[in-house]
Scaffold this motif. Structure first.
Motif, short mmCIF file in Angstrom:
data_model
loop_
_atom_site.label_atom_id
_atom_site.label_comp_id
_atom_site.label_asym_id
_atom_site.label_seq_id
_atom_site.Cartn_x
_atom_site.Cartn_y
_atom_site.Cartn_z
N ASP A 237 0.78 -1.23 0.07
CA ASP A 237 0.16 0.07 -0.03
C ASP A 237 0.88 1.30 -0.01
N GLU A 238 1.83 1.22 0.91
CA GLU A 238 2.58 2.31 1.06
C GLU A 238 3.62 2.63 -0.35
N PHE A 239 4.09 1.27 -0.91
CA PHE A 239 4.87 1.36 -1.95
C PHE A 239 4.31 1.98 -3.14
N ILE A 240 2.74 1.76 -3.26
CA ILE A 240 1.97 2.49 -4.39
C ILE A 240 1.96 3.78 -4.09
N PHE A 241 1.83 4.32 -2.90
CA PHE A 241 1.73 5.51 -2.56
C PHE A 241 2.92 6.48 -3.02
N TRP A 242 3.97 5.90 -2.55
CA TRP A 242 5.23 6.46 -3.06
C TRP A 242 5.39 6.51 -4.64
N THR A 243 4.79 5.43 -5.28
CA THR A 243 4.87 5.43 -6.61
C THR A 243 4.16 6.59 -7.33
N PHE A 244 2.78 6.64 -6.77
CA PHE A 244 2.06 7.90 -7.12
C PHE A 244 3.02 9.14 -6.99
N LYS A 245 3.17 9.41 -5.65
CA LYS A 245 3.85 10.53 -5.20
C LYS A 245 4.89 11.00 -6.12
N TYR A 246 5.83 10.13 -6.38
CA TYR A 246 7.35 10.45 -6.96
C TYR A 246 6.92 10.26 -8.78
N GLU A 247 5.75 10.36 -9.10
CA GLU A 247 5.28 10.43 -10.71
C GLU A 247 5.62 9.39 -11.51
N PHE A 248 5.50 7.96 -10.85
CA PHE A 248 5.51 6.78 -11.50
C PHE A 248 6.97 6.62 -12.01
N PRO A 249 7.98 6.60 -11.29
CA PRO A 249 9.38 6.16 -11.84
C PRO A 249 9.54 5.06 -12.46
N GLN A 250 10.15 5.04 -13.72
CA GLN A 250 10.30 3.99 -14.70
C GLN A 250 10.83 2.55 -14.00
N ASN A 251 11.82 2.67 -13.08
CA ASN A 251 12.36 1.64 -12.44
C ASN A 251 11.54 0.88 -11.54
N VAL A 252 10.72 1.90 -10.76
CA VAL A 252 9.90 1.37 -9.65
C VAL A 252 8.82 0.57 -10.44
N VAL A 253 8.14 1.23 -11.55
CA VAL A 253 6.98 0.84 -12.12
C VAL A 253 7.56 -0.68 -12.66
N CYS A 254 8.63 -0.74 -13.47
CA CYS A 254 9.11 -1.97 -13.90
C CYS A 254 9.28 -3.16 -12.89
N PHE A 255 9.70 -2.66 -11.55
CA PHE A 255 9.79 -3.71 -10.60
C PHE A 255 8.41 -4.25 -10.24
N LEU A 256 7.45 -3.21 -9.86
CA LEU A 256 6.03 -3.73 -9.79
C LEU A 256 5.33 -4.50 -10.42
N LEU A 257 5.55 -4.18 -11.92
CA LEU A 257 5.03 -5.01 -13.17
C LEU A 257 5.71 -6.33 -12.83
N ASN A 258 6.96 -6.55 -12.79
CA ASN A 258 7.62 -7.76 -12.73
C ASN A 258 7.20 -8.89 -11.85
N MET A 259 6.64 -8.44 -10.85
CA MET A 259 5.82 -9.21 -9.74
C MET A 259 4.54 -9.81 -10.35
N LEU A 260 3.93 -9.23 -11.15
CA LEU A 260 2.51 -9.66 -11.57
C LEU A 260 2.16 -10.95 -11.86
N PRO A 261 3.20 -11.99 -12.28
CA PRO A 261 2.81 -13.31 -12.33
C PRO A 261 2.48 -14.17 -11.17
N ASP A 262 2.62 -13.34 -9.91
CA ASP A 262 2.13 -13.99 -8.63
C ASP A 262 0.77 -13.36 -8.81
N GLN A 263 -0.41 -14.41 -8.68
CA GLN A 263 -1.84 -13.87 -8.64
C GLN A 263 -2.11 -13.12 -7.34
N ASP A 264 -1.58 -13.55 -6.08
CA ASP A 264 -2.05 -13.12 -4.92
C ASP A 264 -1.49 -11.52 -4.94
N TYR A 265 -0.29 -11.33 -5.48
CA TYR A 265 0.23 -10.08 -5.60
C TYR A 265 -0.41 -8.91 -6.56
N LYS A 266 -0.85 -9.54 -7.82
CA LYS A 266 -1.80 -8.94 -8.63
C LYS A 266 -3.16 -8.71 -8.08
#
Length: 633
Positions: free
Chosen positions: A291-320
């Motif tokens: 929850d807090e990770f997503i907050f900082w992603t929004f706050k810091y204007e969706f930095p590319q490296n952070v967005v890629c890290f979050l999306l790399n986790m998507l194959p895990d269904q619970d995480y998605k």
């Protein structure tokens, strides 16, 4: 274990200390890992310090080398989904034969390993980035999976119980260290896009380390997911009371920075009837590290490296599932981020890079609509964003005109800041179950037509007869783009699902709403008779989305849903009023075509003004002289 004891443990060397920690964690109650991490992840040190990152790699390996550990963990990867994430300007593929969602895309390797030779596919250059959907049954058909993903690949054996014990114990602290870095840099005297960029650059190596861990496959993603979505773990790490130590004092100060950042990131002011929606709450509530990770992603204007890290986790269904819910709860803040961004075009691409992966799953999108009122949040966010840039409509007599339209000269329009919102809206409406829910909700339909009314009659063009206009304003492009993306695309998405007589009542609901708002618009512009004053004839708008919705749903209803035109058409006097403005558009368009044809037929040299899209304004009528080349028509 004291700080000095941690230093003694570090003198064993990275491999020796890692083996010791692994044995400690294997017993089930690690005593030494926490104090050692207090030293390694001390917030007073730079987060990108290479020695710290290398220590983390060795500790995670548990006595093996980092490469050996990574190879072993990957050997237990189930390969259900690819999940490869790419950045903008990377070549990818989309197969319409295999795709369930129109946003489905696959990477080059998965495309060539699959059998798509006889399919309807296209290769494209990704504009916003993306993630490979190969192996995801909710987005594409199993027949299209490549040989490495889905049920076509071999299953790994049983995982040794102690393999991931250090990773599971370390991961919460590793993620917390990144959040601490974001907190430290959130409340400076100048929190601008440049300061955000510097903060993100400072943690580039650390985020890269987390991505390396994630790329080890399912086992490591599972360990990271447990850390990210566990509420109790989050409370233990960040909530008071804090110990009376140096680290406790730091965490107390860090918590103040976090609270201040929350106060500086409010939701837009929603209508009273929607204040109860969790996604529109005035203050965000965070219960997990994610929850807090997503907050900082929004706050810091969706930095590319952070967005890629979050999306790399998507194959895990619970995480998605958890990521999508958290993203929706923060969604109403997207307009604020877009409006304040120095580069809204790049930011828009990064927002959509993330959102398109979450809303392409129909079942997940439907749950968000039902449980979190996603459609209401989207429409309200768009309406509130556009409501800030309204101006009085000048299409008719301003003394009797109280209709307000979007000002197409504003930055929100010229920079297309609204694009992520309408892109996401179109994405979720591509799912039939979501589109039908949208049509069945009278309040939602009403909100949508309130937004469409803001586009009705916008960007009025005034015919110039006194002097030559050397440079035309660019607002016409912003107006046409907005109507196409924000009004026409959603309309066609909805209409694509209405294909049978059972959908007739839904079409009737849209027709009734269109007629209601058209009548309100006619009243607001004080247009009561099917003729215009001379001053009004010199003005024209090309944007009438309410007319388009009426015509399109009427046509589809009669053609596909068994409606009778006589039952749904308005009275003749109202129909005559509604016909005037579309006819004026046709007249002006026809005049524009005649003027160009006359110039071509009579040999006028192509003057500068005549090259412009609105060159018809150069001639009061086609018999007058061109003011640039002096040729008479």
């Amino acid at each position: 274990m004291s700080n000095s004891t941690a230093q003694v443990l570090m003198k064993k060397g990275k491999r020796g200390a890692a083996a010791y920690i692994h044995a400690d964690c294997e017993n089930g109650s690690p005593q030494h890992l926490g104090p050692l991490l207090d030293v390694l992840l001390n917030p007073s040190k730079a987060i990108d310090e290479w020695e710290t990152i290398d220590w983390c790699r060795w500790l995670l390996a548990g006595g093996r080398t980092p490469d050996e550990f990574a190879t072993i963990v990957r050997s237990y990867d189930k390969h259900d989904k690819c999940g490869l994430v790419w950045i903008p300007r990377v070549v990818a593929y989309r197969c319409r034969t295999c795709g369930i969602s129109p946003c489905m895309s696959i990477c080059r390797e998965c495309f060539h390993r699959g059998d798509h030779s006889t399919h309807d596919f296209n290769m494209f250059l990704s504009q916003a980035g993306g993630a490979c959907d190969c192996g995801d049954k909710s987005v594409m058909k199993e027949d299209g999976f490549c040989s490495n993903h889905g049920n076509k690949c071999t299953r790994p054996g049983d995982v040794p119980a102690a393999l991931m014990c250090v990773a599971e114990a370390m991961m919460p602290r590793l993620i917390l260290r990144l959040l601490q870095h974001f907190r430290e840099n959130s409340c400076g005297s100048q929190t601008t896009s440049d300061s955000y960029r510097i903060t993100v650059q400072e943690c580039e190596g650390y985020v890269k380390m987390l991505m390396e861990f994630n790329n080890m496959g399912d086992l490591m993603r599972s360990a990271m997911t447990k850390a990210l979505i566990n509420p109790q773990m989050y409370r233990n790490l960040v909530e008071p009371p804090f110990p009376d130590t140096e680290y406790g004092c730091y965490m107390a100060e860090s918590n103040k920075m976090y609270e201040k950042a929350l106060e500086m990131f409010p939701a837009p002011e929603p209508p009273d009837e929607y204040r109860h929606l969790p996604a529109l709450a005035p203050r965000l509530q965070h219960n997990t590290l994610l929850d807090e990770f997503i907050f900082w992603t929004f706050k810091y204007e969706f930095p590319q490296n952070v967005v890629c890290f979050l999306l790399n986790m998507l194959p895990d269904q619970d995480y998605k599932e958890h990521l999508t819910r958290t993203f929706v709860l923060h969604y109403a803040r997207i307009p604020l981020v877009l409006e304040e961004a120095a580069d809204p075009d790049t930011l828009s691409n990064r927002v959509v890079h993330m959102s398109v992966q979450l809303f392409s799953n129909e079942a997940l999108a439907l749950r968000c609509v039902q449980q979190l009122h996603l459609l209401h949040v989207m429409v309200l966010s768009l309406r509130l964003m556009m409501g800030k840039i309204l101006v009085q409509n000048s299409l008719h007599d301003p003394e009797h005109n109280f209709h307000y339209v979007i000002d197409c000269t504003r930055r929100v329009m010229k920079e297309h800041c609204y694009w992520p919102l309408v892109s996401d809206f179109n994405n979720v409406l591509s799912h039939k179950s979501v589109a039908l829910l949208f049509l069945q909700d009278d309040a939602l339909v009403d909100m949508w037509f309130e937004f469409l009314s803001m586009l009705q009659g916008m960007n009025v063009n005034v015919r110039e007869v006194g002097g030559h206009i050397e440079f035309e304003p660019s607002s016409y492009y912003a107006a046409f783009s907005c109507e196409l993306e924000a009004a026409a695309y959603p309309m066609w998405s909805v209409l694509s699902h209405l294909t049978e007589p059972a959908h007739g009542p839904l079409a009737r609901r849209m027709l009734a709403a269109a007629l209601t708002y058209l009548q309100d618009w006619l009243d607001a512009v004080h247009f009561t008779a099917p003729h215009m004053e001379r001053t009004e004839v010199m003005q024209a708008s090309f944007h009438f989305p309410l007319h388009r919705y009426l015509a399109a749903f009427l046509c589809a209803g009669v053609r596909c849903m068994g409606l009778r035109a006589a039952d749904v058409l308005p009275p003749p006097d109202l129909l005559a009023l509604l016909a005037v403005h579309p006819l004026r558009v046709q007249v002006h368009t026809h005049y524009y075509t005649l003027a160009h044809a006359a110039r071509a037929a009579w040999g006028c040299a192509p003057p500068t003004c005549c090259r412009r899209p609105t060159c018809w304004r150069c001639w009061p009528c086609i018999r007058c002289a061109c003011r640039v080349c002096s040729t008479r028509y």
